[in-house]
Design a protein around this motif. Structure first.
Motif, PDB file in Angstrom:
ATOM      1  N   PRO A  37      -7.621   3.797 -15.722  1.00 39.06           N
ATOM      2  CA  PRO A  37      -6.978   2.953 -14.702  1.00 39.06           C
ATOM      3  C   PRO A  37      -5.705   3.597 -14.148  1.00 39.06           C
ATOM      4  O   PRO A  37      -5.212   4.579 -14.677  1.00 39.06           O
ATOM      5  N   ARG A  38      -5.204   2.998 -13.073  1.00 36.23           N
ATOM      6  CA  ARG A  38      -4.049   3.557 -12.382  1.00 36.23           C
ATOM      7  C   ARG A  38      -2.873   2.586 -12.441  1.00 36.23           C
ATOM      8  O   ARG A  38      -3.050   1.394 -12.672  1.00 36.23           O
ATOM      9  N   HIS A  39      -1.688   3.116 -12.186  1.00 36.07           N
ATOM     10  CA  HIS A  39      -0.525   2.264 -11.998  1.00 36.07           C
ATOM     11  C   HIS A  39       0.332   2.814 -10.861  1.00 36.07           C
ATOM     12  O   HIS A  39       1.567   2.855 -10.929  1.00 36.07           O
ATOM     13  N   ASP A  40      -0.351   3.204  -9.788  1.00 33.64           N
ATOM     14  CA  ASP A  40       0.331   3.622  -8.581  1.00 33.64           C
ATOM     15  C   ASP A  40       0.524   2.417  -7.653  1.00 33.64           C
ATOM     16  O   ASP A  40      -0.119   1.383  -7.801  1.00 33.64           O
ATOM     17  N   VAL A  41       1.444   2.557  -6.704  1.00 28.97           N
ATOM     18  CA  VAL A  41       1.743   1.501  -5.739  1.00 28.97           C
ATOM     19  C   VAL A  41       1.763   2.128  -4.352  1.00 28.97           C
ATOM     20  O   VAL A  41       2.478   3.115  -4.120  1.00 28.97           O
ATOM     21  N   TRP A  42       0.981   1.554  -3.429  1.00 25.66           N
ATOM     22  CA  TRP A  42       0.904   2.034  -2.055  1.00 25.66           C
ATOM     23  C   TRP A  42       1.246   0.886  -1.105  1.00 25.66           C
ATOM     24  O   TRP A  42       0.907  -0.264  -1.371  1.00 25.66           O
ATOM     25  N   ARG A  43       1.899   1.218   0.017  1.00 23.94           N
ATOM     26  CA  ARG A  43       2.302   0.198   0.976  1.00 23.94           C
ATOM     27  C   ARG A  43       1.947   0.630   2.398  1.00 23.94           C
ATOM     28  O   ARG A  43       2.076   1.801   2.768  1.00 23.94           O
ATOM     29  N   SER A  44       1.476  -0.343   3.180  1.00 22.19           N
ATOM     30  CA  SER A  44       1.220  -0.131   4.602  1.00 22.19           C
ATOM     31  C   SER A  44       2.003  -1.165   5.394  1.00 22.19           C
ATOM     32  O   SER A  44       2.038  -2.342   5.037  1.00 22.19           O
ATOM     33  N   THR A  45       2.647  -0.715   6.466  1.00 22.71           N
ATOM     34  CA  THR A  45       3.395  -1.618   7.341  1.00 22.71           C
ATOM     35  C   THR A  45       2.769  -1.715   8.725  1.00 22.71           C
ATOM     36  O   THR A  45       3.359  -2.310   9.626  1.00 22.71           O
ATOM     37  N   ASP A  46       1.575  -1.129   8.911  1.00 21.02           N
ATOM     38  CA  ASP A  46       0.926  -1.147  10.226  1.00 21.02           C
ATOM     39  C   ASP A  46      -0.542  -1.554  10.117  1.00 21.02           C
ATOM     40  O   ASP A  46      -1.415  -0.922  10.686  1.00 21.02           O
ATOM     41  N   ARG A  47      -0.802  -2.610   9.336  1.00 21.49           N
ATOM     42  CA  ARG A  47      -2.139  -3.186   9.204  1.00 21.49           C
ATOM     43  C   ARG A  47      -3.156  -2.208   8.627  1.00 21.49           C
ATOM     44  O   ARG A  47      -4.315  -2.209   8.999  1.00 21.49           O
ATOM     45  N   GLY A  48      -2.723  -1.370   7.720  1.00 15.83           N
ATOM     46  CA  GLY A  48      -3.643  -0.467   7.040  1.00 15.83           C
ATOM     47  C   GLY A  48      -3.923   0.825   7.760  1.00 15.83           C
ATOM     48  O   GLY A  48      -4.731   1.629   7.282  1.00 15.83           O
ATOM     49  N   ALA A  49      -3.271   1.077   8.910  1.00 16.84           N
ATOM     50  CA  ALA A  49      -3.518   2.325   9.637  1.00 16.84           C
ATOM     51  C   ALA A  49      -2.927   3.528   8.912  1.00 16.84           C
ATOM     52  O   ALA A  49      -3.488   4.625   8.945  1.00 16.84           O
ATOM     53  N   SER A  50      -1.772   3.348   8.251  1.00 23.07           N
ATOM     54  CA  SER A  50      -1.158   4.434   7.484  1.00 23.07           C
ATOM     55  C   SER A  50      -0.562   3.851   6.214  1.00 23.07           C
ATOM     56  O   SER A  50      -0.290   2.646   6.129  1.00 23.07           O
ATOM     57  N   TRP A  51      -0.351   4.734   5.229  1.00 19.66           N
ATOM     58  CA  TRP A  51       0.102   4.280   3.917  1.00 19.66           C
ATOM     59  C   TRP A  51       1.164   5.229   3.379  1.00 19.66           C
ATOM     60  O   TRP A  51       1.127   6.446   3.646  1.00 19.66           O
ATOM     61  N   GLU A  52       2.094   4.676   2.614  1.00 19.03           N
ATOM     62  CA  GLU A  52       3.059   5.485   1.889  1.00 19.03           C
ATOM     63  C   GLU A  52       2.987   5.135   0.399  1.00 19.03           C
ATOM     64  O   GLU A  52       2.804   3.974   0.040  1.00 19.03           O
ATOM     65  N   ARG A  53       3.103   6.150  -0.433  1.00 18.95           N
ATOM     66  CA  ARG A  53       3.071   5.922  -1.877  1.00 18.95           C
ATOM     67  C   ARG A  53       4.475   5.626  -2.368  1.00 18.95           C
ATOM     68  O   ARG A  53       5.374   6.451  -2.243  1.00 18.95           O
ATOM     69  N   LEU A  54       4.643   4.424  -2.922  1.00 20.41           N
ATOM     70  CA  LEU A  54       5.940   4.032  -3.476  1.00 20.41           C
ATOM     71  C   LEU A  54       6.102   4.501  -4.911  1.00 20.41           C
ATOM     72  O   LEU A  54       7.209   4.811  -5.346  1.00 20.41           O
ATOM     73  N   HIS A  55       5.002   4.489  -5.667  1.00 26.33           N
ATOM     74  CA  HIS A  55       5.037   4.913  -7.065  1.00 26.33           C
ATOM     75  C   HIS A  55       3.744   5.639  -7.399  1.00 26.33           C
ATOM     76  O   HIS A  55       2.655   5.158  -7.060  1.00 26.33           O
ATOM     77  N   GLU A  56       3.877   6.794  -8.033  1.00 27.36           N
ATOM     78  CA  GLU A  56       2.709   7.406  -8.655  1.00 27.36           C
ATOM     79  C   GLU A  56       2.471   6.795 -10.023  1.00 27.36           C
ATOM     80  O   GLU A  56       1.331   6.629 -10.452  1.00 27.36           O
ATOM     81  N   SER A  57       3.563   6.439 -10.711  1.00 29.15           N
ATOM     82  CA  SER A  57       3.479   5.790 -12.018  1.00 29.15           C
ATOM     83  C   SER A  57       4.531   4.685 -12.057  1.00 29.15           C
ATOM     84  O   SER A  57       5.704   4.944 -12.339  1.00 29.15           O
ATOM     85  N   ALA A  58       4.101   3.465 -11.758  1.00 31.60           N
ATOM     86  CA  ALA A  58       5.011   2.327 -11.806  1.00 31.60           C
ATOM     87  C   ALA A  58       5.416   2.052 -13.251  1.00 31.60           C
ATOM     88  O   ALA A  58       4.736   2.487 -14.193  1.00 31.60           O
ATOM     89  N   PRO A  59       6.504   1.304 -13.480  1.00 27.92           N
ATOM     90  CA  PRO A  59       6.933   1.049 -14.863  1.00 27.92           C
ATOM     91  C   PRO A  59       5.968   0.184 -15.652  1.00 27.92           C
ATOM     92  O   PRO A  59       5.992   0.225 -16.881  1.00 27.92           O
ATOM     93  N   TRP A  60       5.117  -0.595 -14.980  1.00 28.01           N
ATOM     94  CA  TRP A  60       4.120  -1.359 -15.729  1.00 28.01           C
ATOM     95  C   TRP A  60       2.937  -0.459 -16.079  1.00 28.01           C
ATOM     96  O   TRP A  60       2.651   0.525 -15.389  1.00 28.01           O
ATOM     97  N   ALA A  61       2.255  -0.798 -17.173  1.00 24.11           N
ATOM     98  CA  ALA A  61       1.183   0.052 -17.685  1.00 24.11           C
ATOM     99  C   ALA A  61       0.012   0.108 -16.714  1.00 24.11           C
ATOM    100  O   ALA A  61      -0.255  -0.847 -15.970  1.00 24.11           O
ATOM    101  N   ALA A  62      -0.687   1.244 -16.728  1.00 23.24           N
ATOM    102  CA  ALA A  62      -1.899   1.382 -15.920  1.00 23.24           C
ATOM    103  C   ALA A  62      -2.893   0.277 -16.305  1.00 23.24           C
ATOM    104  O   ALA A  62      -3.044  -0.053 -17.478  1.00 23.24           O
ATOM    105  N   ARG A  63      -3.610  -0.255 -15.288  1.00 24.20           N
ATOM    106  CA  ARG A  63      -4.503  -1.386 -15.563  1.00 24.20           C
ATOM    107  C   ARG A  63      -5.484  -1.599 -14.411  1.00 24.20           C
ATOM    108  O   ARG A  63      -5.305  -1.085 -13.306  1.00 24.20           O
ATOM    109  N   TRP A  64      -6.513  -2.397 -14.711  1.00 23.75           N
ATOM    110  CA  TRP A  64      -7.440  -2.880 -13.686  1.00 23.75           C
ATOM    111  C   TRP A  64      -7.808  -4.328 -14.019  1.00 23.75           C
ATOM    112  O   TRP A  64      -7.618  -4.780 -15.141  1.00 23.75           O
ATOM    113  N   GLY A  65      -8.311  -5.036 -13.025  1.00 25.43           N
ATOM    114  CA  GLY A  65      -8.685  -6.425 -13.243  1.00 25.43           C
ATOM    115  C   GLY A  65      -7.504  -7.342 -13.436  1.00 25.43           C
ATOM    116  O   GLY A  65      -7.643  -8.418 -14.018  1.00 25.43           O
ATOM    117  N   HIS A  66      -6.322  -6.950 -12.950  1.00 27.48           N
ATOM    118  CA  HIS A  66      -5.119  -7.756 -13.099  1.00 27.48           C
ATOM    119  C   HIS A  66      -4.999  -8.752 -11.943  1.00 27.48           C
ATOM    120  O   HIS A  66      -5.783  -8.729 -10.997  1.00 27.48           O
TER     121      HIS A  66
END
Length: 470
Positions: A37-66
């Motif tokens: 699983p992953r614990h990265d964070v991505w954000r889009s401010t233009d309805r999904g047309a472009s994305w920026e990575r805020l975190h490659e490894s956020a402080p919370w543990a990697a997970r799925w189904g959260h």
């Protein structure tokens, strides 16, 4: 009808069972998920047309189904899921700056650890947590509430009246909330014990303390992992009875496989109409969908089948007429074929000195040799399935071979002669059989995924060893 357009492929790795939410300002967050699983964070401010990575490894543990939701204070709340060690989680995290920084509210909340749960934010701050798969993969129907943004929790119901379930669809009809009228929380579908798929709809108007069934069997196929979003009625053709929001259910996994259908309800989930049998974004499960304030609906990620096919595509949909078509292109100029070398040589020899020769029409093509018996077509009795998984070629049936008439076995019961309860039991038996097959395929797919992950780790170790010896 809804008109869909595909955005450019997202830069975030393909994934399913991720946390995907939209903030009031239109920002979209994608958090964690599978494969990993992953614990990265991505954000889009233009309805999904472009994305920026805020975190490659956020402080919370990697997970799925959260579970992830946005509170009325615009804080993002994240909890639970399956960690990389294969252990389910019950920690709670929040972000007050659109996913840039995170604060741990609880290492182990009082609710049991779980995956595939529902998290619904209510106007004014309260948030409800209900359902999911518990520590032993048992389906749950407990209801928990936090009135302080996720810091503390109290159990509202040990067992709600709706059947235990995980991977259900849920949402809050926020527009009905107010001082005099509480918000409506909806839960529908999901998978119950014995891998039985559900098609019921339940509603709570008192913060999860009581629940009423509003549809014991929807017109849509029973399913798990559907996406359920609330769209402003003004952007979705209007709601019934003055409702300010319209519900949309998109895709999921039915007994027949992944779906790409879209269903609309303008009366809070009591009745449904099908908007699309198969939307352009294609069948998928464990995907994400969000609705923006202007009525735009985004569908992203997920997987094509229970055995894999993870996605990172992003689709944008709106209600209304499609945009005007571009003007037609001007007709292409006629293509003049160059004469072959042999034709040029023959022309030169027929007209020495470069003089023009009288052009003779080419001889007619020779007819193909007659087909003689089965040796000319080894597959004359039926078409082989295509290699690429596309549509099957039509079968070629020899004229001399007439299809054999088949007679129905009188010992097999006819569904039209069976009582409704017997039909439902038969359908549930079929669903259990299909669920068992699906579970086995999931197990094989997970084993293949783990082997691929081990191979990647091994290759990286070998590359590091080679690089260090140079």
């Amino acid at each position: 009808d809804m008109q869909w357009s595909e955005c450019e492929a997202a830069p975030w790795p393909a994934r399913s069972r991720a946390g995907i939410v939209a903030l009031p300002g239109g920002e979209i967050l994608v958090l964690g998920g599978l494969i990993g699983p992953r614990h990265d964070v991505w954000r889009s401010t233009d309805r999904g047309a472009s994305w920026e990575r805020l975190h490659e490894s956020a402080p919370w543990a990697a997970r799925w189904g959260h579970c992830v939701t946005v509170l009325s204070s615009e804080e993002v709340l994240l909890l639970g899921g399956m960690g990389s060690s294969g252990k389910k989680l019950n920690d709670v995290w929040c972000s007050q700056d659109q996913g840039v920084s995170w604060q741990k509210l609880s290492e182990a909340a009082p609710f049991p650890e779980r995956t595939g749960c529902c998290l619904a934010a209510l106007p004014g701050g309260p948030v409800l947590l209900f359902g999911g798969h518990g520590a032993s993969n048992e389906p749950l129907n407990d209801v928990w509430r936090s009135s302080d943004g996720g810091s503390t929790w109290e159990q509202v119901l040990e067992a709600a009246p709706w059947p235990e379930r995980a991977w259900a669809g849920c949402t809050t009809l926020v527009s009905t909330g107010g001082e005099s009228t509480p918000a409506t929380v909806l839960v529908l579908g999901g998978v119950a014990g014995g891998e039985v798929l559900l098609d019921d709809v339940w509603r709570s108007e008192d913060g999860g303390a009581s629940w009423d069934p509003i549809a014991e069997g929807g017109p849509w196929a029973a399913r798990r992992s559907p996406c359920l979003v609330a769209v402003p009625a003004s952007a979705a053709g209007g709601g019934e009875g003055g409702s300010a929001e319209v519900l949309l259910m998109l895709g999921g996994l039915a007994a027949t496989g992944p779906l790409a259908d879209i269903w609309r309800s303008g009366d809070g989930g009591a009745s449904w109409e099908r908007v699309a049998e198969e939307a352009q974004w294609g069948p998928r499960l464990d995907h994400g969908a969000v609705a923006l304030a202007d009525g735009t609906v985004l569908v992203m990620g997920g997987q094509r089948s229970t055995s894999g096919g993870h996605l990172n595509d992003v689709w944008s949909g709106i209600f209304g007429e499609p945009p005007p078509l571009p003007p037609p292109r001007p007709p292409a100029p006629p293509v003049t074929e160059r004469p072959s070398a042999a034709a040029s040589s023959a022309s030169s020899s027929a007209a020495p000195g470069g003089g023009a020769s009288s052009a003779q029409p080419p001889p007619p093509p020779r007819p193909p040799p007659p087909r003689s018996g089965p040796a000319q077509s080894a597959d004359a009795g039926g078409a082989l399935p295509p290699m690429g998984g596309g549509p099957q070629a039509p079968a070629v049936i020899p004229q001399a071979a007439a299809p054999k008439a088949t007679t129905m076995n009188s010992s097999v019961p006819r569904y039209e002669d069976m009582a409704a309860p017997d039909i439902r039991r038969s359908i549930l038996d079929l669903q259990r059989g299909l669920a068992d097959i699906t579970r086995r395929l999931d197990s094989v797919g997970m084993e293949n995924h783990l082997l691929r992950e081990e191979n990647i780790v091994l290759k990286e170790a070998i590359d590091d060893k080679i690089e260090g010896s140079r």
